[in-house]
Design a protein around this motif. Structure first.
Motif, PDB file in Angstrom:
ATOM      1  N   SER A  35      29.653   1.884  29.434  1.00 42.19           N
ATOM      2  CA  SER A  35      28.553   0.891  29.094  1.00 42.19           C
ATOM      3  C   SER A  35      28.709  -0.563  29.885  1.00 42.19           C
ATOM      4  N   VAL A  36      29.909  -0.825  30.381  1.00 43.32           N
ATOM      5  CA  VAL A  36      30.120  -2.249  30.875  1.00 43.32           C
ATOM      6  C   VAL A  36      29.579  -2.339  32.362  1.00 43.32           C
ATOM      7  N   ASP A  37      29.709  -3.362  33.129  1.00 41.00           N
ATOM      8  CA  ASP A  37      29.282  -3.444  34.523  1.00 41.00           C
ATOM      9  C   ASP A  37      30.584  -3.248  35.407  1.00 41.00           C
ATOM     10  N   GLN A  38      30.918  -2.194  35.622  1.00 39.62           N
ATOM     11  CA  GLN A  38      31.816  -1.690  36.645  1.00 39.62           C
ATOM     12  C   GLN A  38      31.160  -0.420  37.534  1.00 39.62           C
ATOM     13  N   PRO A  39      32.019  -0.282  38.476  1.00 42.62           N
ATOM     14  CA  PRO A  39      31.590   1.175  39.244  1.00 42.62           C
ATOM     15  C   PRO A  39      31.224   2.239  38.646  1.00 42.62           C
ATOM     16  N   GLY A  40      30.166   2.675  38.688  1.00 38.26           N
ATOM     17  CA  GLY A  40      29.920   4.039  37.827  1.00 38.26           C
ATOM     18  C   GLY A  40      29.335   3.743  36.442  1.00 38.26           C
ATOM     19  N   GLY A  41      29.423   2.509  36.113  1.00 36.05           N
ATOM     20  CA  GLY A  41      28.962   2.149  34.750  1.00 36.05           C
ATOM     21  C   GLY A  41      27.453   2.174  34.435  1.00 36.05           C
ATOM     22  N   MET A  42      27.129   1.727  33.307  1.00 29.77           N
ATOM     23  CA  MET A  42      25.701   2.098  33.066  1.00 29.77           C
ATOM     24  C   MET A  42      24.941   0.959  33.822  1.00 29.77           C
ATOM     25  N   PRO A  43      25.086  -0.352  33.955  1.00 33.48           N
ATOM     26  CA  PRO A  43      24.343  -1.281  34.689  1.00 33.48           C
ATOM     27  C   PRO A  43      24.162  -0.752  36.028  1.00 33.48           C
ATOM     28  N   GLU A  44      25.437  -0.476  36.702  1.00 31.09           N
ATOM     29  CA  GLU A  44      25.135  -0.048  37.898  1.00 31.09           C
ATOM     30  C   GLU A  44      24.202   1.222  38.084  1.00 31.09           C
ATOM     31  N   LEU A  45      24.129   2.102  37.473  1.00 29.52           N
ATOM     32  CA  LEU A  45      23.280   3.210  37.658  1.00 29.52           C
ATOM     33  C   LEU A  45      21.937   2.769  37.233  1.00 29.52           C
ATOM     34  N   LEU A  46      21.651   1.761  36.223  1.00 28.64           N
ATOM     35  CA  LEU A  46      20.336   1.529  36.025  1.00 28.64           C
ATOM     36  C   LEU A  46      19.897   0.485  37.153  1.00 28.64           C
ATOM     37  N   ARG A  47      20.761  -0.205  37.840  1.00 30.88           N
ATOM     38  CA  ARG A  47      20.173  -0.962  39.016  1.00 30.88           C
ATOM     39  C   ARG A  47      19.760  -0.054  40.174  1.00 30.88           C
ATOM     40  N   GLN A  48      20.401   1.193  40.224  1.00 30.83           N
ATOM     41  CA  GLN A  48      20.114   2.056  41.370  1.00 30.83           C
ATOM     42  C   GLN A  48      18.836   2.794  40.666  1.00 30.83           C
ATOM     43  N   THR A  49      18.639   3.082  39.604  1.00 27.10           N
ATOM     44  CA  THR A  49      17.506   3.904  39.195  1.00 27.10           C
ATOM     45  C   THR A  49      16.356   3.013  39.214  1.00 27.10           C
ATOM     46  N   LEU A  50      16.227   1.572  38.807  1.00 28.74           N
ATOM     47  CA  LEU A  50      15.160   1.029  38.803  1.00 28.74           C
ATOM     48  C   LEU A  50      14.950   0.044  39.904  1.00 28.74           C
ATOM     49  N   HIS A  51      15.919   0.055  40.763  1.00 27.61           N
ATOM     50  CA  HIS A  51      15.896  -0.659  42.138  1.00 27.61           C
ATOM     51  C   HIS A  51      15.472  -2.337  41.689  1.00 27.61           C
ATOM     52  N   THR A  52      16.447  -2.800  40.837  1.00 23.20           N
ATOM     53  CA  THR A  52      16.381  -4.180  40.274  1.00 23.20           C
ATOM     54  C   THR A  52      17.857  -4.755  40.576  1.00 23.20           C
ATOM     55  N   ALA A  53      18.006  -6.029  40.825  1.00 22.27           N
ATOM     56  CA  ALA A  53      19.438  -6.739  41.114  1.00 22.27           C
ATOM     57  C   ALA A  53      19.900  -6.869  39.681  1.00 22.27           C
ATOM     58  N   CYS A  54      19.190  -7.128  38.597  1.00 17.66           N
ATOM     59  CA  CYS A  54      19.849  -7.780  37.435  1.00 17.66           C
ATOM     60  C   CYS A  54      19.497  -6.795  36.346  1.00 17.66           C
ATOM     61  N   ILE A  55      20.619  -6.393  35.916  1.00 21.10           N
ATOM     62  CA  ILE A  55      20.876  -5.565  34.336  1.00 21.10           C
ATOM     63  C   ILE A  55      22.030  -6.043  33.909  1.00 21.10           C
ATOM     64  N   ARG A  56      21.970  -6.453  32.650  1.00 21.52           N
ATOM     65  CA  ARG A  56      23.079  -7.045  31.992  1.00 21.52           C
ATOM     66  C   ARG A  56      23.163  -6.380  30.625  1.00 21.52           C
ATOM     67  N   THR A  57      24.449  -5.838  30.265  1.00 19.59           N
ATOM     68  CA  THR A  57      24.904  -5.413  29.005  1.00 19.59           C
ATOM     69  C   THR A  57      25.022  -6.309  27.818  1.00 19.59           C
ATOM     70  N   VAL A  58      24.426  -5.947  26.955  1.00 26.46           N
ATOM     71  CA  VAL A  58      24.283  -6.894  25.635  1.00 26.46           C
ATOM     72  C   VAL A  58      25.143  -6.387  24.263  1.00 26.46           C
ATOM     73  N   HIS A  59      25.275  -5.081  24.525  1.00 30.19           N
ATOM     74  CA  HIS A  59      26.024  -4.343  23.298  1.00 30.19           C
ATOM     75  C   HIS A  59      26.747  -3.190  24.081  1.00 30.19           C
ATOM     76  N   ARG A  60      27.876  -2.608  23.460  1.00 29.58           N
ATOM     77  CA  ARG A  60      28.442  -1.355  23.917  1.00 29.58           C
ATOM     78  C   ARG A  60      28.444  -0.246  23.197  1.00 29.58           C
ATOM     79  N   LEU A  61      28.823   1.053  23.859  1.00 32.08           N
ATOM     80  CA  LEU A  61      29.117   2.466  23.151  1.00 32.08           C
ATOM     81  C   LEU A  61      30.277   2.553  23.739  1.00 32.08           C
ATOM     82  N   ASP A  62      31.241   3.328  23.091  1.00 30.79           N
ATOM     83  CA  ASP A  62      32.480   3.791  23.791  1.00 30.79           C
ATOM     84  C   ASP A  62      32.103   4.744  24.853  1.00 30.79           C
ATOM     85  N   ALA A  63      32.992   4.929  25.906  1.00 31.19           N
ATOM     86  CA  ALA A  63      32.753   5.955  27.064  1.00 31.19           C
ATOM     87  C   ALA A  63      32.674   7.447  26.448  1.00 31.19           C
TER      88      ALA A  63
END
Length: 259
Positions: A35-63
């Protein structure tokens, strides 16, 4: 003001987007993705999906866990969401204090320890010195009306609660938790309880200040070792959980609180 509009669950390029507006995105995190911002993580995938530059994690779930996650689309939105989460946590700690006020640990003839200090220390650890001022005022006032036990209301006790919470926050908030910090924080709050608590008792009741101070000093000295151990064991158990939830930086690299 941002206009939020509900969308049906739709397939993104990499995941399901359940809801989005200008401030937040609610997405389904598949199992196996961090769930954190690292290669292959949710923020990176969301940025690719939504074509946006800013996605920030505000809570976590275990992998290994799949489930809904909320992401912020700006730094401002992330700050708002984290502030709201702290308010919710603070409210839970107020409720915990009210419940714990009915629980005591008997340590001897005429001696029993209230355990509300555990919720206060935990709230200070997560929420910081500014928010615990509000917490201390609300907790003391609500505790009086819901479980005063017939004692009169006196604002001095609220001041003692607030100052104690501030001491905990100064030692614990955004700090590396060690046994030294726990010992010093609890020692200072107990000293404060002796001097201020005796003053309030002398104002409210008939006996002199020195009488109340001597009695309170003995009790607080006897309580101190057990209170220190209780805070330490509580933090030992909860620090990894709070770290995984994103409420605190990850601590305890060796699995225990250092000296």
């Amino acid at each position: 003001m941002c206009q939020a509009r509900q969308k049906q669950v739709r397939k993104g390029r990499s995941m399901d987007i359940v809801y989005e507006d200008k401030r937040i995105v609610v997405a389904v995190k598949p199992a196996g993705i961090v769930s954190v911002d690292q290669p292959g993580g949710m923020p990176e995938l969301l940025r690719q999906t939504l074509h946006t530059a800013c996605i920030r994690t505000v809570h976590r779930l275990d992998a290994p866990v799949a489930g809904l996650m909320v992401f912020a689309r700006s730094a401002y939105a992330a700050g708002e969401l984290k502030h709201l989460r702290r308010l919710v946590f603070m409210a839970l700690m107020i409720a915990a204090c009210i419940v714990l006020s009915h629980c005591t640990i008997r340590v001897g003839e005429g001696l029993s320890i209230s355990v509300t200090f555990l919720a206060r220390a935990l709230c200070a650890l997560v929420c910081g010195p500014v928010m615990v001022i509000l917490f201390g005022a609300a907790e003391d006032t609500l505790s009086f009306f819901l479980s005063s036990g017939g004692y009169p209301y006196f604002p001095g006790y609220m001041l003692t609660t607030i100052l104690g919470c501030i001491v905990y926050a100064l030692f614990f908030y955004r700090a590396r938790i060690t046994w030294r910090r726990i010992i010093l924080a609890k020692l200072l709050t107990n000293i404060q309880n002796v001097f201020l608590g005796s003053l309030w008792s002398a104002i409210l009741y008939s006996k002199g200040y020195l009488y109340y101070m001597a009695t309170s000093a003995v009790k607080n000295a006897l309580y101190l070792p057990l209170q220190i151990l209780m805070i330490g064991f509580l933090f030992q158990a909860l620090l990894p959980v709070l770290g995984r939830q994103g409420k605190l930086p990850n601590q305890l690299p060796q699995g225990r609180i250092p000296w």
